[in-house]
Design a protein around this motif. Structure first.
Motif, PDB file in Angstrom:
ATOM      1  N   HIS A 355       0.856  -1.182   0.000  1.00 22.74           N
ATOM      2  CA  HIS A 355       0.000   0.000   0.000  1.00 22.74           C
ATOM      3  C   HIS A 355       0.891   1.231   0.000  1.00 22.74           C
ATOM      4  O   HIS A 355       2.099   1.146   0.265  1.00 22.74           O
ATOM      5  CB  HIS A 355      -0.983   0.005   1.175  1.00 22.74           C
ATOM      6  CG  HIS A 355      -0.349  -0.167   2.529  1.00 22.74           C
ATOM      7  ND1 HIS A 355       0.243   0.867   3.210  1.00 22.74           N
ATOM      8  CD2 HIS A 355      -0.226  -1.260   3.332  1.00 22.74           C
ATOM      9  CE1 HIS A 355       0.688   0.439   4.384  1.00 22.74           C
ATOM     10  NE2 HIS A 355       0.431  -0.857   4.475  1.00 22.74           N
ATOM     11  N   GLN A 356       0.286   2.384  -0.310  1.00 25.22           N
ATOM     12  CA  GLN A 356       1.075   3.585  -0.508  1.00 25.22           C
ATOM     13  C   GLN A 356       1.642   4.167   0.781  1.00 25.22           C
ATOM     14  O   GLN A 356       2.541   5.026   0.743  1.00 25.22           O
ATOM     15  CB  GLN A 356       0.253   4.660  -1.232  1.00 25.22           C
ATOM     16  CG  GLN A 356      -1.056   5.021  -0.562  1.00 25.22           C
ATOM     17  CD  GLN A 356      -2.213   4.174  -1.033  1.00 25.22           C
ATOM     18  OE1 GLN A 356      -2.027   3.122  -1.645  1.00 25.22           O
ATOM     19  NE2 GLN A 356      -3.423   4.629  -0.752  1.00 25.22           N
ATOM     20  N   SER A 357       1.167   3.693   1.944  1.00 27.85           N
ATOM     21  CA  SER A 357       1.667   4.193   3.227  1.00 27.85           C
ATOM     22  C   SER A 357       2.871   3.415   3.734  1.00 27.85           C
ATOM     23  O   SER A 357       3.430   3.759   4.786  1.00 27.85           O
ATOM     24  CB  SER A 357       0.549   4.164   4.273  1.00 27.85           C
ATOM     25  OG  SER A 357      -0.499   5.041   3.919  1.00 27.85           O
ATOM     26  N   LEU A 358       3.274   2.366   3.032  1.00 28.70           N
ATOM     27  CA  LEU A 358       4.455   1.603   3.443  1.00 28.70           C
ATOM     28  C   LEU A 358       5.707   2.464   3.303  1.00 28.70           C
ATOM     29  O   LEU A 358       5.940   3.076   2.262  1.00 28.70           O
ATOM     30  CB  LEU A 358       4.620   0.344   2.592  1.00 28.70           C
ATOM     31  CG  LEU A 358       3.689  -0.844   2.861  1.00 28.70           C
ATOM     32  CD1 LEU A 358       3.897  -1.900   1.791  1.00 28.70           C
ATOM     33  CD2 LEU A 358       3.933  -1.427   4.240  1.00 28.70           C
ATOM     34  N   SER A 359       6.520   2.480   4.332  1.00 28.03           N
ATOM     35  CA  SER A 359       7.819   3.153   4.244  1.00 28.03           C
ATOM     36  C   SER A 359       8.830   2.201   3.622  1.00 28.03           C
ATOM     37  O   SER A 359       8.599   0.983   3.543  1.00 28.03           O
ATOM     38  CB  SER A 359       8.298   3.575   5.634  1.00 28.03           C
ATOM     39  OG  SER A 359       8.573   2.426   6.427  1.00 28.03           O
ATOM     40  N   ASP A 360       9.951   2.744   3.198  1.00 34.49           N
ATOM     41  CA  ASP A 360      11.029   1.887   2.689  1.00 34.49           C
ATOM     42  C   ASP A 360      11.473   0.898   3.760  1.00 34.49           C
ATOM     43  O   ASP A 360      11.793  -0.257   3.449  1.00 34.49           O
ATOM     44  CB  ASP A 360      12.215   2.742   2.246  1.00 34.49           C
ATOM     45  CG  ASP A 360      11.919   3.559   0.996  1.00 34.49           C
ATOM     46  OD1 ASP A 360      10.921   3.250   0.304  1.00 34.49           O
ATOM     47  OD2 ASP A 360      12.684   4.497   0.712  1.00 34.49           O
ATOM     48  N   GLU A 361      11.476   1.351   5.012  1.00 33.58           N
ATOM     49  CA  GLU A 361      11.870   0.465   6.115  1.00 33.58           C
ATOM     50  C   GLU A 361      10.877  -0.680   6.283  1.00 33.58           C
ATOM     51  O   GLU A 361      11.278  -1.818   6.565  1.00 33.58           O
ATOM     52  CB  GLU A 361      11.976   1.260   7.422  1.00 33.58           C
ATOM     53  CG  GLU A 361      13.129   2.258   7.479  1.00 33.58           C
ATOM     54  CD  GLU A 361      12.879   3.505   6.632  1.00 33.58           C
ATOM     55  OE1 GLU A 361      11.697   3.786   6.276  1.00 33.58           O
ATOM     56  OE2 GLU A 361      13.859   4.202   6.310  1.00 33.58           O
ATOM     57  N   ASP A 362       9.586  -0.388   6.099  1.00 32.53           N
ATOM     58  CA  ASP A 362       8.564  -1.441   6.179  1.00 32.53           C
ATOM     59  C   ASP A 362       8.802  -2.496   5.110  1.00 32.53           C
ATOM     60  O   ASP A 362       8.733  -3.703   5.370  1.00 32.53           O
ATOM     61  CB  ASP A 362       7.166  -0.849   5.991  1.00 32.53           C
ATOM     62  CG  ASP A 362       6.719   0.028   7.143  1.00 32.53           C
ATOM     63  OD1 ASP A 362       7.202  -0.173   8.274  1.00 32.53           O
ATOM     64  OD2 ASP A 362       5.882   0.920   6.907  1.00 32.53           O
ATOM     65  N   VAL A 363       9.046  -2.028   3.901  1.00 33.59           N
ATOM     66  CA  VAL A 363       9.255  -2.960   2.785  1.00 33.59           C
ATOM     67  C   VAL A 363      10.487  -3.826   3.043  1.00 33.59           C
ATOM     68  O   VAL A 363      10.472  -5.046   2.825  1.00 33.59           O
ATOM     69  CB  VAL A 363       9.382  -2.192   1.451  1.00 33.59           C
ATOM     70  CG1 VAL A 363       9.673  -3.155   0.304  1.00 33.59           C
ATOM     71  CG2 VAL A 363       8.115  -1.390   1.172  1.00 33.59           C
ATOM     72  N   GLU A 364      11.546  -3.204   3.512  1.00 30.32           N
ATOM     73  CA  GLU A 364      12.765  -3.961   3.817  1.00 30.32           C
ATOM     74  C   GLU A 364      12.525  -4.959   4.937  1.00 30.32           C
ATOM     75  O   GLU A 364      13.085  -6.061   4.928  1.00 30.32           O
ATOM     76  CB  GLU A 364      13.903  -3.009   4.189  1.00 30.32           C
ATOM     77  CG  GLU A 364      14.486  -2.241   3.007  1.00 30.32           C
ATOM     78  CD  GLU A 364      14.960  -3.158   1.883  1.00 30.32           C
ATOM     79  OE1 GLU A 364      15.607  -4.188   2.188  1.00 30.32           O
ATOM     80  OE2 GLU A 364      14.663  -2.858   0.711  1.00 30.32           O
TER      81      GLU A 364
END
Length: 376
Positions: A355-364
């Motif tokens: 989703h568009q609220s994911l941060s780069d840290e979340d994705v990692e």
């Protein structure tokens, strides 16, 4: 917890709602009409063919009714579909007939649909899985040749295009969802597109109790404005100015939402492609555009289930959408419904957070969690 789906709402949406409150007209009104017009422009169709609705599920029910589908009729739809589609068919007295899907795209093809057609088939419902368009040329050719209606469940496809044409506008009726877990969010709500002008006008009446004309304040001044006629039996399933005001802001922000979801999709692809045990989604046809509503991976059944539990322990929520409907006891009316590709996919597919609220840290964190599990 990192969620699979999550809305993006902020000060712009709050200000839009404040203005509606200040107007003292929170029901259906000018904002609702403005949203219908703006969404019609987004989908490149005439505004009179776009009708707002209380939710996409109601849109599915209304679509089946509008097309006159009823007892002794059959409607073919993919087993990997939203339960509301099957319920809409059954509520009409018709019989849902489930077809298989491609195990990688999770979309039905014309071949899958044709295998389930019969002399009783009146319509086909297609779902663009995760916002990635079905191969529509063959499907459109099939339904035209067989004289069938086509309903597009475009709930997940608010920005998807097939060869330049917005998904939801390719068939007879298209439906989009704006519920709390979708990309463009209004809390609840949706849109319905009707290719036929008369169907769209009939839908408007059906969504407001079948009234031939309003009997309220908007008609004040005419002779006995409180009197009315009912053209047909209808429910009340309209959108209102509050949800429409939010929708107008969200529609304006949609390009940024899609850009971020595309970025997350690409990051997953670059990090997970080639990993042992993992199968990533197939590449999108370059002629098409996705809404990037789902990102899914596939791995062996026991490993899929173990991975889901391991990620949950790390505060990462995953899921599988959608549980095959032909395996749901309420719909097990067809002993011949052995759909091996759907069953293969349902045992192996896991939808990751996107989703568009994911941060780069979340994705990692999601990627690291999968790497940790595979190396354990």
């Amino acid at each position: 917890m990192i969620n699979v789906f999550q809305p993006s709402l902020g000060d712009e949406e709050l200000e839009a709602v404040r203005k509606v409150f200040a107007s003292n007209w929170v029901g259906r009104g000018a904002r609702t009409t403005e949203f219908e017009t703006a969404f019609a422009q987004h989908c490149q169709v005439p505004p009179n063919r776009m009708v707002s609705i209380s939710c996409a599920t109601e849109g599915l029910f209304q679509a089946v009714e509008l097309l006159g589908i009823g007892p002794d009729d059959e409607v073919v739809l993919p087993s990997l579909s939203f339960v509301g589609a099957a319920n809409a068919v059954m509520a009409s007295g018709a019989r849902p007939v489930f077809c298989d899907v491609d195990r990688r795209t999770l979309n039905p093809t014309a071949t899958h649909i044709e295998a389930r057609l019969s002399a009783k088939t009146r319509a086909v419902i297609v779902l663009h899985y995760g916002g990635a368009p079905c191969e529509m040329d063959d499907i459109l050719s099939l339904v035209k040749h067989r004289g069938l209606h086509l309903i597009e469940d475009s709930a997940c496809s608010v920005a998807s295009r097939y060869k330049g044409q917005p998904c939801g506008t390719l068939g007879d009726i298209g439906i989009w969802s704006f519920d709390a877990m979708k990309i463009l969010v209004t809390g609840d709500g949706g849109m319905v597109y009707c290719r036929d002008d008369e169907l769209a006008e009939r839908l408007r009446r059906k969504l407001y109790l079948g009234l031939e004309q309003s009997s309220g304040f908007s008609q004040a001044g005419r002779e006995r404005w409180w009197e009315f006629e009912v053209g047909e039996v209808g429910r009340r399933a309209i959108m209102n100015n509050v949800t429409a005001a939010i929708g107008l802001v969200q529609l304006h922000r949609l390009p940024e939402f899609i850009a971020r979801r595309r970025q997350v999709h690409q990051t997953y692809n670059s990090s997970l492609n080639g990993m042992p045990e993992i199968i990533c989604p197939p590449n999108l046809d370059p002629n098409n555009e996705s809404s990037y509503y789902f990102y899914w991976i596939q791995l062996e059944p026991s490993r899929r289930d173990a991975l889901a539990k391991a990620l949950l322990q790390r505060d990462i929520y995953t899921t599988f959408r959608y549980h095959p409907l032909h395996l749901v006891s309420r719909y097990q009316h067809d002993a011949s419904a052995h759909l091996p590709e759907s069953e293969w996919a349902a045992e192996r597919t896991l939808c990751l957070p996107i989703h568009q609220s994911l941060s780069d840290e979340d994705v990692e964190k999601v990627i690291d969690g999968i790497c940790w599990f595979l190396s354990a």
